[in-house]
Design an enzyme around this catalytic site. Structure first.
Site, PDB file in Angstrom:
ATOM      1  N   GLU A   1      -6.636  -5.084  -3.232  1.00  0.00           N
ATOM      2  CA  GLU A   1      -5.931  -5.704  -2.106  1.00  0.00           C
ATOM      3  C   GLU A   1      -6.958  -6.247  -1.124  1.00  0.00           C
ATOM      4  O   GLU A   1      -7.961  -5.586  -0.832  1.00  0.00           O
ATOM      5  CB  GLU A   1      -5.040  -4.703  -1.350  1.00  0.00           C
ATOM      6  CG  GLU A   1      -3.885  -4.157  -2.152  1.00  0.00           C
ATOM      7  CD  GLU A   1      -2.978  -3.239  -1.325  1.00  0.00           C
ATOM      8  OE1 GLU A   1      -3.069  -3.250  -0.075  1.00  0.00           O
ATOM      9  OE2 GLU A   1      -2.181  -2.506  -1.932  1.00  0.00           O
TER      10      GLU A   1
ATOM     11  N   GLU B   1      -3.588   4.056  -2.846  1.00  0.00           N
ATOM     12  CA  GLU B   1      -3.889   4.621  -1.530  1.00  0.00           C
ATOM     13  C   GLU B   1      -3.334   6.018  -1.315  1.00  0.00           C
ATOM     14  O   GLU B   1      -2.532   6.239  -0.407  1.00  0.00           O
ATOM     15  CB  GLU B   1      -3.374   3.689  -0.424  1.00  0.00           C
ATOM     16  CG  GLU B   1      -4.023   2.324  -0.448  1.00  0.00           C
ATOM     17  CD  GLU B   1      -3.719   1.499   0.802  1.00  0.00           C
ATOM     18  OE1 GLU B   1      -2.945   1.972   1.649  1.00  0.00           O
ATOM     19  OE2 GLU B   1      -4.269   0.404   0.924  1.00  0.00           O
TER      20      GLU B   1
HETATM   21  C1  GBH Z   1      -2.002  -1.369   2.056  1.00  0.00           C
HETATM   22  O1  GBH Z   1      -2.132  -0.423   3.055  1.00  0.00           O
HETATM   23  C2  GBH Z   1      -0.817  -1.063   1.171  1.00  0.00           C
HETATM   24  O2  GBH Z   1      -1.249  -0.618  -0.100  1.00  0.00           O
HETATM   25  C3  GBH Z   1       0.125  -2.207   1.012  1.00  0.00           C
HETATM   26  O3  GBH Z   1       1.314  -1.763   0.429  1.00  0.00           O
HETATM   27  C4  GBH Z   1       0.326  -2.848   2.357  1.00  0.00           C
HETATM   28  O4  GBH Z   1       1.340  -3.828   2.341  1.00  0.00           O
HETATM   29  C5  GBH Z   1      -0.986  -3.479   2.754  1.00  0.00           C
HETATM   30  O5  GBH Z   1      -2.056  -2.596   2.658  1.00  0.00           O
HETATM   31  C6  GBH Z   1      -0.993  -4.076   4.146  1.00  0.00           C
HETATM   32  O6  GBH Z   1      -0.915  -3.104   5.130  1.00  0.00           O
HETATM   33  O7  GBH Z   1      -0.130   2.085  12.338  1.00  0.00           O
HETATM   34  O8  GBH Z   1      -2.333   1.702  13.227  1.00  0.00           O
HETATM   35  O9  GBH Z   1      -1.813   3.807  12.180  1.00  0.00           O
HETATM   36  C7  GBH Z   1      -3.230  -0.620   3.907  1.00  0.00           C
HETATM   37  C8  GBH Z   1      -3.528   0.636   4.679  1.00  0.00           C
HETATM   38  C9  GBH Z   1      -2.408   2.209   6.010  1.00  0.00           C
HETATM   39  C10 GBH Z   1      -3.077   0.104   6.923  1.00  0.00           C
HETATM   40  C11 GBH Z   1      -1.503   2.432   7.207  1.00  0.00           C
HETATM   41  C12 GBH Z   1      -2.184   0.319   8.109  1.00  0.00           C
HETATM   42  C13 GBH Z   1      -1.236   2.001   9.552  1.00  0.00           C
HETATM   43  C14 GBH Z   1      -2.123   1.707  10.733  1.00  0.00           C
HETATM   44  N1  GBH Z   1      -2.590   0.792   5.748  1.00  0.00           N
HETATM   45  N2  GBH Z   1      -2.054   1.734   8.361  1.00  0.00           N
HETATM   46  S1  GBH Z   1      -1.530   2.388  12.222  1.00  0.00           S
END
Ligand code: GBH
Length: 429
Positions: A336, A131
């Site tokens: 994922e 990512e």
């Molecule tokens: C992935 O991110 C990661 O690769 C993994 O490590 C993580 O544990 C998993 O998914 C679950 O989240 O606060 O509303 O702005 C997923 C993409 C990017 C989703 C950051 C949540 C923050 C949303 N993530 N995002 S917000």
């Protein structure tokens, strides 16, 4: 699951691989033992930088990963390894500003070569980055993840420029990926995705949805496939987007053997008017407004414990077809896919194991994934996120993504949730 036909391992191709994912910083602990120095995530979470430039290879670190890889192989499983899942050494941030500096490309290359040399005899599938969008957008756009930089009109960041830094950081992430030496057939990159649904049946909304996809997925996948950024990104961010040299363009074209796709959810997209030129940021450059719920109250799917994750299983099929049609049908691993429950520490453990929502989520996504495969998408594997409950980055330990429950109050004792039994049974049929 009466609404879906029966599904099991045999619904997928013979050589299809199934697994479950984890990540170093989210799982390992041992932050201060065996000579491990800080990463930017240690600084962000503990606010005490003590990292120093590496004195060389950390033998105990190598031993740790040798043990892990050997144990995985001994159990008849196959390791798929991500080289960089966000935990940049703090020393590199301090020394030359980490991914803002092109120097990172050489250091990444050294690191990757070392990994291939040290573990490549046993690890045959590598992902350069996990990512990169999340690293760039949240680290330098919103500033809500390390190194926590953004423009002051966006957040409470001490420093940063969200109109330029995310583009520079992304450029270096892409070059780090492209420069990584590899033997064909072995290297991929894992990108975060979402399916984007136009909020209305108008060309305005449809174009907004396309821009949103370009700014999330195409921003990385386009250069890594075709050697340059999507036209939409170039047009909207203009001079703020760094240029690739002719050699870099050649190096980047088809620079992956397989694609990792992290899929969780979908959003509605609506058009955002071009109304002024102030407060420019990567967070608004797509001129699309992404929401899980429309103004009229219609949600894209069932809500979950996470405000960004509404359940939209068909999106995985639509996304697979989109990638097939637009990026030359690459081999794809779903690296994922999963959901989380809210912190349920107060429940008796036996109650907290009843994760029926997770089972339904995984089942429905596998169903739509199997449809995509039947339609000719080259999907090679599927990994649940996540194997065990873990540290969910900016959400800390407040939510649980695992098929295994961790009792944080009792020596990290592990218990299989219902989904662990379900996945096992699914894989046996
Ligand atoms: C992935 O991110 C990661 O690769 C993994 O490590 C993580 O544990 C998993 O998914 C679950 O989240 O606060 O509303 O702005 C997923 C993409 C990017 C989703 C950051 C949540 C923050 C949303 N993530 N995002 S917000």
């Amino acid at each position: 699951f009466k609404k879906y036909p029966p599904l099991g391992r045999s619904s997928f191709p013979k050589d299809f691989v199934f697994g479950a994912g984890s990540a170093a910083y989210q799982y390992e602990g041992g932050a201060f033992i065996d000579g491990k120095a800080d990463s930017i995530w240690d600084t962000f979470t503990h606010q005490h930088p003590e990292g120093k430039v590496s004195g060389g290879v950390n033998a105990l670190g190598v031993k740790y990963y040798n043990n892990l890889i050997n144990e995985i192989l001994a159990k008849g499983m196959i390791p798929y390894v991500t080289i960089f899942h966000w935990d940049l050494p703090q020393a590199l941030e301090d020394e030359y500003e980490g991914f803002r500096n092109k120097k990172i490309v050489d250091d990444f290359l050294d690191y990757a070569e070392f990994l291939f040399k040290t573990f490549g005899d046993r690890v045959k599938h590598w992902f350069t980055l996990n990512e990169p969008y999340t690293y760039s957008y949240y680290g330098y756009g919103t500033g809500t993840m390390p190194p926590g930089r953004c423009s002051n009109y966006i957040g409470t960041c001490a420093a940063g420029d969200s109109s330029t830094e995310p583009y520079i950081v992304t450029h270096h992430l892409i070059l780090a990926h492209g420069a990584t030496p590899y033997q064909r057939g072995q290297i991929g990159v894992a990108l975060v995705t979402a399916w984007i649904v136009p909020s209305t049946l108008t060309s305005k909304s449809e174009r907004a949805a396309q821009r949103a996809l370009d700014f999330m997925v195409g921003w990385f996948l386009h250069p890594m496939t075709y050697g340059d950024y999507p036209m939409t990104v170039q047009a909207l961010a203009g001079k703020r987007v760094p240029k690739f040299t002719a050699e870099e363009t050649v190096m980047l074209q088809k620079s992956y053997d397989f694609l990792g796709v992290n899929y969780y959810t979908a959003f509605f997209a609506s058009n955002v008017l071009f109304y002024n030129n102030v407060n420019i940021s990567v967070t608004t450059d797509n001129h699309a407004n992404l929401t899980s719920v429309k103004d009229n109250g219609v949600a894209i799917g069932q809500a979950t414990a996470l405000n960004w994750l509404y359940v939209y299983p068909k999106g995985i099929e639509d996304l697979m077809l989109y990638l097939k049609d637009n990026y030359g049908n690459p081999p794809i691993y779903i690296t994922e896919n999963g959901i989380a429950e809210a912190n349920n520490d107060k429940l008796p453990v036996q109650e907290a194991l009843k994760d029926n929502d997770r089972i339904e989520y995984l089942y429905s996504h596998l169903f739509y994934l199997s449809k995509a495969i039947k339609a000719g998408v080259n999907v090679k594997g599927y990994f649940v996120w996540s194997f065990m409950d873990d540290f969910e980055w900016d959400a800390g330990f407040t939510i649980r993504f695992g098929m295994y429950y961790i009792d944080y109050k009792n020596g990290l004792k592990r218990y299989p949730k219902y989904s662990a039994y379900w996945y096992k049974k699914f894989l046996q049929t």
